[in-house]
Design a protein around this motif. Structure first.
Motif, PDB file in Angstrom:
ATOM      1  N   PHE A  60      36.057  46.274  50.507  1.00 44.32           N
ATOM      2  CA  PHE A  60      36.328  46.671  49.093  1.00 44.32           C
ATOM      3  C   PHE A  60      35.367  47.510  48.789  1.00 44.32           C
ATOM      4  N   PRO A  61      35.688  48.969  48.538  1.00 45.76           N
ATOM      5  CA  PRO A  61      34.788  50.166  48.590  1.00 45.76           C
ATOM      6  C   PRO A  61      33.982  50.011  47.293  1.00 45.76           C
ATOM      7  N   HIS A  62      33.848  49.324  46.372  1.00 44.70           N
ATOM      8  CA  HIS A  62      33.131  49.046  44.967  1.00 44.70           C
ATOM      9  C   HIS A  62      31.996  48.021  45.404  1.00 44.70           C
ATOM     10  N   ARG A  63      31.936  47.529  46.692  1.00 39.33           N
ATOM     11  CA  ARG A  63      31.040  46.719  47.128  1.00 39.33           C
ATOM     12  C   ARG A  63      30.192  46.909  48.353  1.00 39.33           C
TER      13      ARG A  63
ATOM     14  N   GLU B 196      31.301  38.054  48.961  1.00 36.69           N
ATOM     15  CA  GLU B 196      32.413  37.692  47.703  1.00 36.69           C
ATOM     16  C   GLU B 196      32.963  36.849  47.674  1.00 36.69           C
TER      17      GLU B 196
ATOM     18  N   ARG C  12      37.728  40.644  40.147  1.00 40.18           N
ATOM     19  CA  ARG C  12      36.516  40.993  41.133  1.00 40.18           C
ATOM     20  C   ARG C  12      36.739  42.213  41.720  1.00 40.18           C
ATOM     21  N   ILE C  13      37.956  42.389  42.198  1.00 45.17           N
ATOM     22  CA  ILE C  13      38.502  43.650  43.129  1.00 45.17           C
ATOM     23  C   ILE C  13      39.277  44.648  42.680  1.00 45.17           C
TER      24      ILE C  13
ATOM     25  N   PRO D  67      37.559  46.470  38.599  1.00 42.54           N
ATOM     26  CA  PRO D  67      36.565  47.392  38.639  1.00 42.54           C
ATOM     27  C   PRO D  67      36.798  48.742  39.358  1.00 42.54           C
ATOM     28  N   GLN D  68      37.622  48.690  40.469  1.00 42.36           N
ATOM     29  CA  GLN D  68      38.076  49.911  40.984  1.00 42.36           C
ATOM     30  C   GLN D  68      39.075  50.795  40.057  1.00 42.36           C
TER      31      GLN D  68
END
Lengths: 240, 225
Positions: free
Chosen positions: A89-92, A100, B137-138, B141-142
């Motif tokens: 997940f690139p935003h985490r 997660e 959650r995944i 947001p992106q």
């Protein structure tokens, strides 16, 4: 652990899996090999219901998988999957990637999840990258994070879909090393790979697939030194 | 020279009215865009739901809104709504603007959600997440981050489109200019002042969007050290 009976799968007019039967016992490491397009990745993806079967049965840990019922998510949470293209997940951050699902699926507290995640990152050799984002990692590092992320759910089975195929050659070793350790610890694993060295060294059983069918299987020593099927011989002649 | 002096005179004479009007424009824009985001998200999900009925509803809504002028929609909704419920002009206008922008925002959200690699959803589902959880959650947001430039653009259009609500009798910037020029007989100078207010608002808003975009991209890179 996994029982597959008479599995069929088509994409449009393309019949990808033809009456496939496969059983994997506990602590067994199974390697699927075969040319591209032979259906080995599809087989793996069907086990986790990322592709829906057309017919056949899959039972995992004694439970029939039924995508209409709620048990699919529960089964998935106990079956770890590692993808060719990592799919981090690139935003985490690295740590958040790992925590997660434990937090949002298992309902762990943040602090509990972090305490559980750090040893896993240490295990794959990336504890110092916990605060980094996936963009800042090499391919090999990303794949090791992906393995840690899957392990964080405490899976009983791990599925690997060509985990080293997208890596630069010099980074393949570090990922295989982590996988070897997992195998040694007794994890039940199904691995689709082109790494014949890995298959020979780590697998308990090797399956060769061709045109949607399992053509031959055997213990790695027999399989590689004395293949019976003509197509297996041709394939092994090309890759070894 | 006299024209410039006249513009300044009108600017100074009407500053309190225009300041109040600016507040009204901002309120209209903010309320309508928040509503439009909700509408847009709902219809974006309709379009990707896989249900033919929901897809059809979303497609019809977007086609009608994109195919008719905003002023027609405003009048239609306003006179339609006040037959059913008594609604102040402000709320009728905000609602109409929201329904209008919502159609465009639906397409922005749909595009950005579908632009996220499907491996992300697969990875999330393979960890046992349900579809709604993986979305929240995944994917979202992106997708939201990717939508910001297009959303910013749509917000600027929404801000300027709010001027049409003047015709429902709301004293926002353009409405104030309408009244002022009728009283002072200096339409050229008065509309110039109104245009200036919009320009300043848009420039400030563009700056804010750029800053947000920058902050979101920096957030990920800062942590390196």
């Amino acid at each position: 652990m996994i029982h597959i009976k008479q599995m069929n799968k088509s994409f449009g007019s393309l019949h990808v899996l033809k009456d496939v039967d496969l059983s994997v016992s506990e602590r067994e490491v199974v390697v699927l090999i075969g040319a591209s397009g032979s259906g080995k990745s599809t087989l793996l993806r069907c086990i986790n219901y990322l592709e829906l079967l057309d017919s056949g049965e899959i039972s995992i840990m004694g439970q029939m998988v039924n995508p209409q019922k709620d048990n699919l998510n529960q089964i998935r949470s106990e079956v770890g999957m590692v993808f060719q293209h990592f799919n981090l997940f690139p935003h985490r951050s690295v740590l958040e990637n790992v925590t997660e699902a434990p937090i949002f699926v298992r309902g762990l507290k943040k602090s509990e999840a972090f305490d559980m995640a750090m040893p896993l990152l240490e295990k794959v050799g990336l504890a110092d990258k916990a605060k980094n984002y996936p963009d800042q990692l090499s391919g090999g590092q990303k794949q090791r994070v992906a393995i840690a992320r899957a392990l964080a759910m405490n899976p009983k089975i791990m599925l690997f879909d060509e985990p080293t195929s997208a890596l630069d050659p010099e980074l393949v070793g570090e990922v295989l090393q982590v996988m070897k350790e997992l195998a040694k610890e007794g994890m039940t694993m199904v691995v689709v790979t082109h790494e014949m060295g890995f298959a020979r060294e780590v697998a308990d059983r090797v399956y060769y697939m061709d045109e949607g069918k399992i053509v031959e299987d055997g213990q790695p020593d027999d399989f590689f030194s004395n293949p019976q099927n003509e197509r297996t011989c041709t394939f092994l002649g090309q890759v070894l | 020279m006299t024209a410039i002096t006249a513009i300044f005179e009108i600017f100074i004479e009407n500053w309190d009215a225009f300041l109040f009007a600016t507040g009204m424009t901002l309120k209209l824009t903010a309320v309508s865009l928040v509503l439009a985001m909700v509408i847009g998200l709902v219809f974006a999900f309709f379009k990707i739901s896989g249900s033919k009925i929901l897809y059809g509803i979303a497609q019809l809504y977007i086609t009608v809104i994109r195919g008719t002028p905003l002023i027609v929609q405003l009048m239609f909704l306003y006179f339609g709504i006040i037959q059913l419920v008594v609604l102040p002009a402000f709320w009728a206008g905000a609602l109409a603007l929201a329904i209008h922008s919502g159609a465009y925002i639906a397409e922005i959200f749909r595009g950005s959600i579908q632009s996220i690699n499907r491996g992300q959803m697969e990875a999330a589902r393979s960890l046992g997440m349900t579809y709604p959880l993986a979305m929240r959650r995944i994917i979202l947001p992106q997708a939201f981050k990717r939508a910001i430039p297009a959303l910013g653009n749509q917000f600027i259009i929404g801000l300027k489109d709010s001027s049409l609500v003047a015709y429902l009798g709301v004293s926002e910037i353009y409405g104030t200019a309408l009244y002022a020029q009728a009283a002072n007989f200096q339409p050229f100078e008065t509309y110039m002042v109104a245009g200036f207010y919009y320009l300043v608002l848009v420039v400030i808003f563009t700056w804010l969007v750029n800053k947000l975009e920058l902050r979101l991209s920096v957030e990920q890179n800062e942590v390196t050290k």
